[in-house]
Design an enzyme around this catalytic site. Structure first.
Site, PDB file in Angstrom:
ATOM      1  CB  CYS A 299     -31.786  -3.190   4.028  1.00  0.00           C
ATOM      2  SG  CYS A 299     -30.202  -3.273   3.331  1.00  0.00           S
TER       3      CYS A 299
ATOM      4  CE  LYS B  25     -33.136  -5.218   7.454  1.00  0.00           C
ATOM      5  NZ  LYS B  25     -32.168  -4.231   7.369  1.00  0.00           N
TER       6      LYS B  25
ATOM      7  CD  GLU C 108     -31.907  -0.547   6.301  1.00  0.00           C
ATOM      8  OE1 GLU C 108     -30.920  -0.759   5.595  1.00  0.00           O
ATOM      9  OE2 GLU C 108     -32.281  -1.389   7.137  1.00  0.00           O
TER      10      GLU C 108
END
Lengths: 289, 289
Positions: free
Chosen positions: B153, B116, B43
């Site tokens: 993540c 995300k 990331e």
């Protein structure tokens, strides 16, 4: 601090139903003696895993919760020992039959019944022949010692069951099980089975307990065809990050127990922020096939 | 048989942005040389993990996908090597900014962007300061080699992300990450982090790849307060029952790769029956807090 001790008992089961009950009772008494407050027995421990075959006469094994022998027997045991006992049984309800668990609180009273949501079907796991898919939805139970969630075997493979119970306030997850050899598929699911549940424990940040049976069971279906299964035990207890803290082997008839501080776990769960950061508006796909 | 080789590359990142790009490129080239078809980088590998601190000037790091240097650089690399590269970057979009991944297909073209969904917040993970919660929803990508799902993540801690991508047809799950020490909480999340993802892999019956950064990074926030983090690497690849088949250690800058037969995995997934036996009508709680 709310300290709690949970136990998983593991046993083999035969068509000597008296022996099944008495072996389960001995393990419950031993676990209670060690200080356990909530004790989990395997799925449908009152009989062999009859779902190994499709056999019409086994449909008659279903009884109402009032009639079921194991539930009645362990109501008295729970009261005497002051322990919580989720008791798995084959439940008759009018013309339907469910794979159910009665949650017996430490005073011997039944808090309610959960009916298995996910019903498997495959060689030696012919549950769709016996069980109506559960109509209770997932449930959590305010027992004397903790708010608990109880799923049943195949439910343990679905993240939705664990997450739903966590969202409803469960502090610990329990899964009675009956799983073993796959006589047709060329696979040993033992580690797979544990890893899925370790994931539920880690993702929902709470302990998880699963009790499985052991032993070889031979059955004959309504055609007269013979099959047999070897149940792999490996009952286990995880801590709140999904690590296994206690585990039985693939053969022993015994129990394991572990102690947890529920308030400390709740603080850790809160500090980690997962439940703060969920975004339900983005989860609609979960409600589709 | 559709054989595919996937790789996870792990690197440290500094404020020498040229070096970050060139180190990532070297690992991608090495992985491609070993036969990898889809290669995952960590990331936000283009910079240090600036979210360690709340610093107003770092807001300026956000660029549109057309302007972002890493995305443009790796479009050319993907095309030259014929590999799929999910590239994580800090994305500016009018007045909002997202933690995004551009999915670059093997012809160097961008298939699209995933933003995300779950944004963490806590000491040294101050992502809510930088990122608007993603507005794309979960997505899957028909790349040249496989239909893939890519989370970012913190998404990896949520069973809903993985399940949604599996339901949308993902055959493999990818998670670029930046995770390490918890300077305030007294916890080492390494095993916890892996177990949650092993659970997604086991529960959805598909391989999962996560790439994390390594190294110590020191930052200073807008108050002048200093902090530092140690990123723990441990990038890993699971097979379809959640077992880790390849793993890097906590310090090395290197890559791992593993080969999978996607049709055989699809057959195993189908034989196991989990997706047949889901009961979406009982999952409404998942859409609540």
């Amino acid at each position: 601090m709310r300290k709690i001790k949970v136990a998983a008992a593991q046993t083999s089961c035969s068509w000597d139903l008296d022996e099944n009950i008495s072996k389960a009772e001995k393990l419950v008494r031993d676990a209670a003696k060690s200080g356990a407050n909530i004790i989990l027995l395997p799925e449908l421990f009152e009989t062999p895993y009859f779902c190994q075959v499709e056999k019409y006469e086994y449909l008659k094994l279903a009884k109402t919760v009032e009639e079921n022998r194991a539930v009645n027997h362990f109501k008295a045991v729970a009261k005497e020992l002051g322990v919580v006992l989720p008791i798995s049984f084959f439940e008759k309800q009018n013309n339907a039959a469910f794979n159910s668990t009665a949650i017996i609180d430490a005073d011997g009273k039944i808090l309610g019944i959960y009916r298995k949501t996910h019903i498997p079907c495959g060689h030696c796991y012919e549950e769709k022949f016996y069980f109506t898919p559960g109509d209770t939805g997932f449930k959590v139970w305010n027992t004397k010692y903790a708010k608990i969630g109880v799923g049943i075997c195949w439910d343990q493979w679905f993240c939705e069951s664990a997450r739903s119970m966590a969202l409803m306030g469960a502090e610990i997850l329990f899964y009675p099980a009956a799983i073993g050899s796959e006589p047709v598929l060329n696979t040993d699911s033992r580690a797979h089975w544990q890893r899925v549940m370790q994931g539920h424990s880690a993702g929902n940040i709470m302990p998880l307990i699963s009790s499985n049976r052991v032993g070889i069971e031979k059955e004959q279906n309504s055609f007269g065809q013979i099959s047999n299964m070897t149940f792999y035990g490996n009952s286990f207890i995880t801590q709140e990050t999904g690590g296994i803290v206690k585990q039985l082997d693939g053969k022993e008839e015994n129990f394991i127990a572990a102690e947890f501080e529920l308030d400390a776990i709740a603080d850790f769960r809160s500090s980690w922020g997962i439940f703060r950061d969920r975004r339900p508006e983005t989860y609609k796909t979960i409600l589709e096939h």
